[in-house]
Design an enzyme around this catalytic site. Structure first.
Site, short mmCIF file in Angstrom:
data_model
loop_
_atom_site.label_atom_id
_atom_site.label_comp_id
_atom_site.label_asym_id
_atom_site.label_seq_id
_atom_site.Cartn_x
_atom_site.Cartn_y
_atom_site.Cartn_z
N ARG A 1 -18.30 -8.76 5.80
CA ARG A 1 -17.98 -7.70 4.82
C ARG A 1 -16.86 -8.14 3.88
O ARG A 1 -16.00 -7.36 3.51
CB ARG A 1 -17.60 -6.39 5.51
N SER B 1 -21.56 3.35 7.30
CA SER B 1 -20.61 2.87 8.31
C SER B 1 -19.20 2.92 7.73
O SER B 1 -18.90 2.23 6.75
CB SER B 1 -20.95 1.44 8.74
N GLU C 1 -14.26 0.02 6.41
CA GLU C 1 -15.15 -0.72 5.52
C GLU C 1 -15.14 -0.06 4.15
O GLU C 1 -15.36 -0.70 3.13
CB GLU C 1 -16.57 -0.73 6.09
#
Length: 312
Positions: A140, A211, A307
């Site tokens: 990520r 998420s 995130e």
């Protein structure tokens, strides 16, 4: 403020008023949490196009505009028998943002197929073509997320896809979802969509950013201690010797799955997803996320990192 091609982008970047303002470049905003109103200029790409720029008997190179909806790109590739991104089906957002975030799901990441990324330096207005290595991809993460680098705006992403795909089915519930079915690009895509729909709220029906936290990586020594106390703890070894622990499992073990606080809560089907039931402010969501982080840190000694990008 939107632009439809590179020339329009350059006109915006060179505008004196724009240069004096705070600015934020966004895709579809699916991974953003606005804590306050943004006191500046928001810009958005409408650069479209999915074009074949190179082809061989084994692969095809697609040049994709940053403003293309990502799942449309996946559907396009699958319909033509080109593999490599089928596991990334049904991820909301646009292609440029996908390359910034290095999106991933079910054992695949966009970095696996990125050949080059075309981008403009927001300070010098110079175009640069980044190789995959220069994108510095990680979990990520990419070069484009580093605060100490010059800001770049991605205009196109070049993806190398395979005409002889190798299927990646050993992650999550994919193999179970494909049970009794022929394995093709389309059936894999359909299975991924079905699994995601069973776990995640539909975009537009219940507010979420997908998420909310990244899966944490811990050292082997810490993992051994936790595994002794929680033998059922799922884990995934990393190439550098660390161990990845599913953040959703940690959150669920802290009792947050399905928990609601006012208009904010953790989705009942997936502990990794924070949802807005309607009317919750950015501050409320951030505070709720903070309480989850504190509980996980206290119970497991593991720090969860969002995130989601907070916009102040």
């Amino acid at each position: 403020m939107e632009y439809g091609n590179e020339e329009e982008l350059l006109r915006i970047l060179r505008d004196e008023y724009f240069q004096e303002c705070l600015s934020l470049h966004i895709g579809e905003g699916s991974n953003l949490l606005f804590i306050n109103d943004f006191n500046g200029v928001i810009i958005h790409s409408r650069i479209k196009g999915v074009n074949v720029v190179d082809e061989s008997s084994a692969s095809v190179l697609l040049r994709v505009g940053a403003g293309e909806h990502w799942d449309d790109v996946v559907a396009f590739a699958v319909s033509r028998g080109w593999g490599g991104i089928e596991n990334l089906s049904y991820i909301p957002g646009e292609t440029g943002a996908a390359a910034v975030q290095n999106i991933g799901a079910y054992g695949a990441e966009i970095k696996d197929v990125v050949e080059t990324v075309e981008a403009y330096n927001q300070l010098t207005f110079v175009k640069r073509v980044f190789t995959k290595d220069e994108c510095e991809y990680g979990y990520r993460h990419s070069y484009f997320k580093e605060a100490d680098h010059d800001p770049y705006i991605i205009t196109c992403v070049n993806l190398r896809l395979s005409k002889n795909p190798v299927f990646n089915l050993d992650y999550g519930n994919l193999r179970e979802a494909l049970s009794g079915k022929e394995t093709t690009l389309q059936t894999v895509r359909d299975a991924v969509i079905a699994v995601r729909r069973s776990k995640l709220p539909e975009v537009g029906e219940l507010g979420s950013t997908g998420s909310f936290f990244m899966n944490p990586f811990i050292q082997q020594s810490q993992f051994a201690e936790l595994k002794n106390e929680y033998p059922e703890m799922p884990s995934y070894p990393d190439a550098d010797g660390r161990v990845k622990i599913p953040a959703g499992w940690l959150i669920e073990k802290c009792g947050f799955k399905g928990k609601r606080q006012g208009n904010v809560g953790v989705y009942e089907k997936q502990a990794l997803v924070i949802v807005n039931y309607g009317g919750a402010s950015g501050h409320e969501i951030a505070d709720f996320a903070g309480s989850i982080r504190s509980a996980v840190l206290e119970k497991f000694g593991i720090e969860l990192i969002p995130e989601v990008k907070y916009v102040q």
